[in-house]
Motif scaffolding. Structure first.
Motif, PDB file in Angstrom:
ATOM      1  N   ILE A  16       5.425   6.194 -11.347  1.00  0.00           N
ATOM      2  CA  ILE A  16       4.742   4.978 -11.712  1.00  0.00           C
ATOM      3  C   ILE A  16       3.343   5.049 -11.459  1.00  0.00           C
ATOM      4  O   ILE A  16       2.587   4.156 -11.922  1.00  0.00           O
ATOM      5  N   SER A  17       3.177   5.505 -10.275  1.00  0.00           N
ATOM      6  CA  SER A  17       1.432   5.613  -9.899  1.00  0.00           C
ATOM      7  C   SER A  17       0.702   6.871 -10.576  1.00  0.00           C
ATOM      8  O   SER A  17      -0.359   6.899 -10.280  1.00  0.00           O
ATOM      9  N   GLY A  18       1.070   7.443 -11.561  1.00  0.00           N
ATOM     10  CA  GLY A  18       0.217   8.632 -12.039  1.00  0.00           C
ATOM     11  C   GLY A  18       0.144   9.700 -11.105  1.00  0.00           C
ATOM     12  O   GLY A  18      -1.026  10.278 -10.936  1.00  0.00           O
ATOM     13  N   ALA A  55      -8.336   7.877  -0.858  1.00  0.00           N
ATOM     14  CA  ALA A  55      -8.313   6.748  -1.679  1.00  0.00           C
ATOM     15  C   ALA A  55      -7.013   6.393  -2.184  1.00  0.00           C
ATOM     16  O   ALA A  55      -7.114   5.190  -2.250  1.00  0.00           O
ATOM     17  N   LEU A  56      -5.999   7.163  -2.152  1.00  0.00           N
ATOM     18  CA  LEU A  56      -4.667   6.913  -2.621  1.00  0.00           C
ATOM     19  C   LEU A  56      -4.202   5.702  -1.344  1.00  0.00           C
ATOM     20  O   LEU A  56      -3.325   4.981  -1.702  1.00  0.00           O
ATOM     21  N   ASN A  57      -4.618   6.011  -0.242  1.00  0.00           N
ATOM     22  CA  ASN A  57      -3.887   5.197   0.884  1.00  0.00           C
ATOM     23  C   ASN A  57      -4.143   3.566   0.601  1.00  0.00           C
ATOM     24  O   ASN A  57      -3.296   2.875   1.211  1.00  0.00           O
ATOM     25  N   GLN A  58      -5.207   3.192  -0.170  1.00  0.00           N
ATOM     26  CA  GLN A  58      -5.513   1.929  -0.551  1.00  0.00           C
ATOM     27  C   GLN A  58      -4.882   1.550  -1.738  1.00  0.00           C
ATOM     28  O   GLN A  58      -4.732   0.186  -1.976  1.00  0.00           O
ATOM     29  N   SER A  59      -4.226   2.280  -2.377  1.00  0.00           N
ATOM     30  CA  SER A  59      -3.648   1.961  -3.659  1.00  0.00           C
ATOM     31  C   SER A  59      -2.288   1.220  -3.450  1.00  0.00           C
ATOM     32  O   SER A  59      -1.546   1.386  -2.482  1.00  0.00           O
ATOM     33  N   THR A  60      -1.872   0.121  -4.323  1.00  0.00           N
ATOM     34  CA  THR A  60      -0.662  -0.412  -4.099  1.00  0.00           C
ATOM     35  C   THR A  60       0.262  -0.238  -5.340  1.00  0.00           C
ATOM     36  O   THR A  60      -0.232   0.349  -6.396  1.00  0.00           O
ATOM     37  N   ILE A  61       1.398  -0.599  -4.986  1.00  0.00           N
ATOM     38  CA  ILE A  61       2.518  -0.393  -5.883  1.00  0.00           C
ATOM     39  C   ILE A  61       3.669  -1.241  -5.721  1.00  0.00           C
ATOM     40  O   ILE A  61       3.900  -1.953  -4.675  1.00  0.00           O
ATOM     41  N   THR A  62       4.284  -1.667  -6.646  1.00  0.00           N
ATOM     42  CA  THR A  62       5.336  -2.572  -6.571  1.00  0.00           C
ATOM     43  C   THR A  62       6.604  -2.049  -7.308  1.00  0.00           C
ATOM     44  O   THR A  62       6.549  -1.343  -8.629  1.00  0.00           O
ATOM     45  N   TYR A  88      16.440   2.445  -4.293  1.00  0.00           N
ATOM     46  CA  TYR A  88      18.014   2.359  -3.673  1.00  0.00           C
ATOM     47  C   TYR A  88      18.178   3.569  -2.955  1.00  0.00           C
ATOM     48  O   TYR A  88      17.797   4.753  -3.319  1.00  0.00           O
ATOM     49  N   TYR A  89      18.466   3.265  -1.710  1.00  0.00           N
ATOM     50  CA  TYR A  89      19.068   4.381  -0.758  1.00  0.00           C
ATOM     51  C   TYR A  89      20.002   5.427  -1.100  1.00  0.00           C
ATOM     52  O   TYR A  89      20.140   6.353  -0.714  1.00  0.00           O
ATOM     53  N   GLU A  90      20.859   5.118  -2.155  1.00  0.00           N
ATOM     54  CA  GLU A  90      21.997   5.932  -2.705  1.00  0.00           C
ATOM     55  C   GLU A  90      21.261   7.094  -3.572  1.00  0.00           C
ATOM     56  O   GLU A  90      21.828   8.152  -3.509  1.00  0.00           O
ATOM     57  N   ASP A  91      19.969   6.793  -3.663  1.00  0.00           N
ATOM     58  CA  ASP A  91      19.144   7.971  -4.816  1.00  0.00           C
ATOM     59  C   ASP A  91      18.801   8.951  -3.855  1.00  0.00           C
ATOM     60  O   ASP A  91      18.681   8.702  -2.417  1.00  0.00           O
ATOM     61  N   SER A  92      18.699  10.172  -4.013  1.00  0.00           N
ATOM     62  CA  SER A  92      18.139  11.416  -3.392  1.00  0.00           C
ATOM     63  C   SER A  92      16.692  11.059  -2.999  1.00  0.00           C
ATOM     64  O   SER A  92      16.139  10.281  -3.762  1.00  0.00           O
ATOM     65  N   LEU A  93      16.025  11.561  -2.035  1.00  0.00           N
ATOM     66  CA  LEU A  93      14.827  11.484  -1.776  1.00  0.00           C
ATOM     67  C   LEU A  93      13.908  11.897  -2.691  1.00  0.00           C
ATOM     68  O   LEU A  93      12.736  11.364  -3.135  1.00  0.00           O
ATOM     69  N   ASP A  94      14.132  13.217  -3.431  1.00  0.00           N
ATOM     70  CA  ASP A  94      13.359  13.722  -4.459  1.00  0.00           C
ATOM     71  C   ASP A  94      13.391  12.818  -5.826  1.00  0.00           C
ATOM     72  O   ASP A  94      12.305  12.621  -6.288  1.00  0.00           O
ATOM     73  N   THR A  95      14.480  12.035  -5.891  1.00  0.00           N
ATOM     74  CA  THR A  95      14.566  11.054  -7.028  1.00  0.00           C
ATOM     75  C   THR A  95      13.653   9.985  -6.619  1.00  0.00           C
ATOM     76  O   THR A  95      13.022   9.413  -7.363  1.00  0.00           O
ATOM     77  N   ILE A  96      13.502   9.646  -5.318  1.00  0.00           N
ATOM     78  CA  ILE A  96      12.790   8.358  -5.169  1.00  0.00           C
ATOM     79  C   ILE A  96      11.326   8.699  -5.162  1.00  0.00           C
ATOM     80  O   ILE A  96      10.480   8.177  -5.567  1.00  0.00           O
ATOM     81  N   VAL A  97      11.184   9.982  -4.588  1.00  0.00           N
ATOM     82  CA  VAL A  97       9.414  10.209  -4.635  1.00  0.00           C
ATOM     83  C   VAL A  97       9.000  10.605  -6.187  1.00  0.00           C
ATOM     84  O   VAL A  97       8.000  10.333  -6.561  1.00  0.00           O
ATOM     85  N   ARG A  98       9.930  11.074  -6.854  1.00  0.00           N
ATOM     86  CA  ARG A  98       9.325  11.324  -8.414  1.00  0.00           C
ATOM     87  C   ARG A  98       9.294  10.142  -9.061  1.00  0.00           C
ATOM     88  O   ARG A  98       8.448   9.939  -9.834  1.00  0.00           O
ATOM     89  N   LYS A 145       0.909  -1.179  -0.003  1.00  0.00           N
ATOM     90  CA  LYS A 145      -0.028  -0.096   0.003  1.00  0.00           C
ATOM     91  C   LYS A 145       0.753   1.186  -0.095  1.00  0.00           C
ATOM     92  O   LYS A 145       2.147   1.247   0.707  1.00  0.00           O
ATOM     93  N   LEU A 146       0.212   2.340  -0.792  1.00  0.00           N
ATOM     94  CA  LEU A 146       1.275   3.634  -0.880  1.00  0.00           C
ATOM     95  C   LEU A 146       1.554   4.056   0.482  1.00  0.00           C
ATOM     96  O   LEU A 146       2.487   4.656   0.920  1.00  0.00           O
ATOM     97  N   ARG A 147       0.329   3.843   1.195  1.00  0.00           N
ATOM     98  CA  ARG A 147       0.439   4.518   2.727  1.00  0.00           C
ATOM     99  C   ARG A 147       1.656   3.902   3.593  1.00  0.00           C
ATOM    100  O   ARG A 147       2.545   4.635   4.285  1.00  0.00           O
ATOM    101  N   ASP A 148       1.779   2.430   3.447  1.00  0.00           N
ATOM    102  CA  ASP A 148       2.963   1.975   4.051  1.00  0.00           C
ATOM    103  C   ASP A 148       4.182   2.213   3.824  1.00  0.00           C
ATOM    104  O   ASP A 148       5.220   2.314   4.274  1.00  0.00           O
ATOM    105  N   LEU A 149       4.454   2.534   2.292  1.00  0.00           N
ATOM    106  CA  LEU A 149       5.611   2.765   1.535  1.00  0.00           C
ATOM    107  C   LEU A 149       5.875   4.164   1.978  1.00  0.00           C
ATOM    108  O   LEU A 149       7.089   4.440   2.427  1.00  0.00           O
ATOM    109  N   PHE A 150       5.150   5.258   2.185  1.00  0.00           N
ATOM    110  CA  PHE A 150       5.397   6.438   2.621  1.00  0.00           C
ATOM    111  C   PHE A 150       5.913   6.487   3.890  1.00  0.00           C
ATOM    112  O   PHE A 150       6.506   7.312   4.429  1.00  0.00           O
ATOM    113  N   ILE A 151       5.038   5.675   4.848  1.00  0.00           N
ATOM    114  CA  ILE A 151       5.416   5.649   6.316  1.00  0.00           C
ATOM    115  C   ILE A 151       7.042   5.096   6.454  1.00  0.00           C
ATOM    116  O   ILE A 151       7.697   5.691   7.381  1.00  0.00           O
TER     117      ILE A 151
END
Length: 314
Positions: free
Chosen positions: A289-291, A263-270, A274-284, A241-247
C-alpha cells in the motif's frame, strides 16, 4: 415409693396395686431414656453432616475462592488521611498513596515475587530496577508490569476504570478479565491509558491527543472517525502514522520493527488488518500500500522505501 431403690424381694412382697405403679414408673423412665438417646443420636448425625459439609466445601473449593488477599503474610496499607502517604516496599521500591487509597502485597517473598494489589484509589510507583523479577500492579483484573520505572495506577471503582500514567520507562499492560481482552500492550513515557472495563474500551492520551481502542468486535460509525480502532479480530486505521501502526504491531506480535528511512515515521496510512492473517501477510500488505519493502534479519523487520538499498550500522 422409690422404684430405683426397691429390691427384687421387696417387689415380690409388695401389694399388687403398688407393683403396677412401680412397673409404670419404670416403663415411663425407660421411655424418657430412649427419647433422650434418640435426640442425642439425631443431634450427633446433624452435627456430623454439618461438619462434613463444611469440610468438603472448604477442602474442595477452587483456589480462586480463597483470594490471594487472605494468605498468610499479606500486608494491607491504607491511607485514610487527607494528605499523600509515602511507603517503602521490601524491595526498596517507593509508593506514594493518594488519600483514600488501599494496597496489599505478600511480605513473605516480595523481593522475588513482586506483585502488588491496588484495591482502590491512586498510587504513584517508583520501582526499584530488577530485570530478573518484574514488578506487577494488579487493579481490577488489569496487570501493569515493569522491571524498573515510574508510573501511577488509579483503580476507579465507581466508573469501573483503571487509569495508568507512565512517567518514565516502559510498562506492559495485560488483562485477566473474562470480557476485557488485553495482551502485552505497551505504554511509553507521557502516555495516559484509561481502561474502561464497562465499555470494553481503551483510551490513550498523549500530548493532549486521545486515541481510542475497542476490545470488543463491534465498531460504531462514530468510532471510525478515530485515527485507530482496535478490536479482538481487526484493526482499522485512518490516516495513522506508520510509526504508530508499527508500534501497535510490535505490542501485539512481540516483534521489533526498524524503519530505516526516518522520513517514513511521519508518513500516514489508511486501511484494515485482520489478526487471523499471518504477520508476514500483514507487513507485506502494508508495504504494498505504501510503496515500501521489508526484510527480516535476526527476528527483526526492517522497513525501507522500495528499491532503496538497506544499510545497517555495524
Amino acid at each position: 415409693m422409690d422404684y430405683e431403690e426397691i429390691s427384687e424381694l421387696d417387689f415380690i412382697n409388695t401389694l399388687p396395686y403398688y407393683r403396677i405403679e412401680i412397673l409404670n414408673n419404670i416403663l415411663n423412665h425407660q421411655n424418657k431414656i430412649k427419647t433422650f438417646k434418640r435426640f442425642l443420636l439425631v443431634a450427633s448425625v446433624v452435627i456430623a453432616i454439618t461438619i462434613g459439609c463444611w469440610s468438603i466445601f472448604h477442602i474442595n473449593q477452587p483456589k480462586s475462592f480463597k483470594t490471594n488477599l487472605e494468605r498468610k503474610g499479606m500486608v494491607h496499607v491504607v491511607n485514610l488521611n487527607l494528605k499523600d502517604k509515602n511507603y517503602v516496599l521490601p524491595d526498596s521500591s517507593f509508593i506514594q498513596l493518594k488519600p483514600n487509597t488501599e494496597i496489599s502485597y505478600d511480605s513473605l517473598n516480595f523481593k522475588k515475587n513482586r506483585i502488588l494489589y491496588q484495591l482502590k484509589g491512586t498510587s504513584l510507583f517508583q520501582v526499584k530496577s530488577n530485570m530478573n523479577y518484574p514488578f506487577t500492579v494488579i487493579a481490577n483484573h488489569i496487570l501493569t508490569t515493569a522491571t524498573g520505572t515510574e508510573f501511577s495506577v488509579e483503580n476507579n471503582q465507581s466508573k469501573n476504570q483503571v487509569i495508568v500514567y507512565l512517567i518514565k520507562g516502559v510498562v506492559t499492560l495485560n488483562s485477566s478479565h473474562e470480557h476485557f481482552k488485553l495482551n502485552n500492550f505497551q505504554l511509553y513515557p507521557s502516555q495516559v491509558c484509561t481502561l474502561d472495563l464497562s465499555n470494553s474500551a481503551i483510551h490513550i492520551k498523549e500530548n493532549a491527543i486521545v486515541k481510542s481502542y475497542k476490545t470488543t468486535n463491534e465498531i460504531s460509525k462514530e468510532e471510525l472517525k478515530n485515527e485507530l480502532v482496535w478490536t479482538n479480530k481487526e484493526i482499522i486505521f485512518n490516516k495513522i502514522k506508520l510509526r504508530d501502526l508499527f508500534i501497535h504491531l510490535e505490542n501485539h506480535y512481540s516483534v521489533k520493527f526498524n524503519i530505516v528511512d526516518a522520513a517514513l515515521n511521519q508518513s500516514t496510512i489508511t486501511g484494515k488488518i485482520y489478526y487471523e492473517d499471518s504477520l508476514d501477510t500483514i507487513v507485506r500488505a502494508i508495504c504494498e500500500i505504501s510503496g515500501l519493502s521489508y526484510s527480516i534479519q535476526q527476528n527483526q523487520y526492517f522497513i525501507k522505501v522500495k528499491n532503496k538499498p538497506l544499510k545497517l550500522d555495524n
